[in-house]
Design an enzyme around this catalytic site. Sequence first.
Site, PDB file in Angstrom:
ATOM      1  N   SER A  47       0.868  -1.174   0.000  1.00  0.00           N
ATOM      2  CA  SER A  47       0.000   0.000   0.000  1.00  0.00           C
ATOM      3  C   SER A  47       0.900   1.218   0.000  1.00  0.00           C
ATOM      4  O   SER A  47       1.976   1.204   0.603  1.00  0.00           O
ATOM      5  CB  SER A  47      -0.904   0.045   1.233  1.00  0.00           C
ATOM      6  OG  SER A  47      -1.919  -0.919   1.134  1.00  0.00           O
ATOM      7  N   GLU A  54      -1.354  19.026  -5.149  1.00  0.00           N
ATOM      8  CA  GLU A  54      -2.724  19.143  -5.621  1.00  0.00           C
ATOM      9  C   GLU A  54      -3.650  18.054  -5.068  1.00  0.00           C
ATOM     10  O   GLU A  54      -4.831  18.057  -5.354  1.00  0.00           O
ATOM     11  CB  GLU A  54      -2.743  19.090  -7.152  1.00  0.00           C
ATOM     12  CG  GLU A  54      -1.894  20.148  -7.820  1.00  0.00           C
ATOM     13  CD  GLU A  54      -0.394  19.813  -7.905  1.00  0.00           C
ATOM     14  OE1 GLU A  54       0.360  20.663  -8.396  1.00  0.00           O
ATOM     15  OE2 GLU A  54       0.026  18.727  -7.461  1.00  0.00           O
ATOM     16  N   SER A  55      -3.168  17.091  -4.304  1.00  0.00           N
ATOM     17  CA  SER A  55      -3.942  16.058  -3.610  1.00  0.00           C
ATOM     18  C   SER A  55      -3.114  14.785  -3.451  1.00  0.00           C
ATOM     19  O   SER A  55      -2.114  14.813  -2.772  1.00  0.00           O
ATOM     20  CB  SER A  55      -5.287  15.778  -4.252  1.00  0.00           C
ATOM     21  OG  SER A  55      -6.123  15.189  -3.270  1.00  0.00           O
ATOM     22  N   HIS A  60      -3.165   0.123  -3.548  1.00  0.00           N
ATOM     23  CA  HIS A  60      -3.246  -1.044  -2.676  1.00  0.00           C
ATOM     24  C   HIS A  60      -3.190  -2.256  -3.599  1.00  0.00           C
ATOM     25  O   HIS A  60      -3.943  -2.309  -4.578  1.00  0.00           O
ATOM     26  CB  HIS A  60      -4.537  -1.049  -1.862  1.00  0.00           C
ATOM     27  CG  HIS A  60      -4.727   0.206  -1.078  1.00  0.00           C
ATOM     28  ND1 HIS A  60      -4.063   0.457   0.109  1.00  0.00           N
ATOM     29  CD2 HIS A  60      -5.479   1.300  -1.328  1.00  0.00           C
ATOM     30  CE1 HIS A  60      -4.414   1.645   0.556  1.00  0.00           C
ATOM     31  NE2 HIS A  60      -5.270   2.179  -0.300  1.00  0.00           N
ATOM     32  N   CYS A  75      -7.282  18.252  -7.033  1.00  0.00           N
ATOM     33  CA  CYS A  75      -8.187  19.397  -6.988  1.00  0.00           C
ATOM     34  C   CYS A  75      -7.740  20.455  -8.003  1.00  0.00           C
ATOM     35  O   CYS A  75      -8.219  21.577  -7.985  1.00  0.00           O
ATOM     36  CB  CYS A  75      -8.245  19.976  -5.580  1.00  0.00           C
ATOM     37  SG  CYS A  75      -6.644  20.386  -4.892  1.00  0.00           S
TER      38      CYS A  75
END
Length: 105
Positions: A47, A54-55, A60, A75
Amino acid sequence: MLELHDCDATLLNDMQQIKTIMCEAACKAKAMIVTEHFHYFLPFGVSGVVIIQESHLTIHTWPEHGYAAIDVFTCNSKLALQAAVQYITQQFNAGNVTQHYLHRG
């Protein structure tokens, strides 16, 4: 969101290679990487998250099922998200790819 099926189990269990792919995908999107963290699970699975200005991008893996779940979230509508998605799907060479687009906000 990406769901990758029928991937090579060895790749899905290689934390360093997955980290390289996910960080390169962020670069392909022209995103600014802030930090990243990846974890290997025993006996198998990885993971990880790449935090971008920006995010984020997350992954996983379930090598025993040849499956990876990946989120590419931003975003900033000016990023080249499709370039990141194409790079990821090519690198994992999945036999079956499902893409889900979710508009937030």
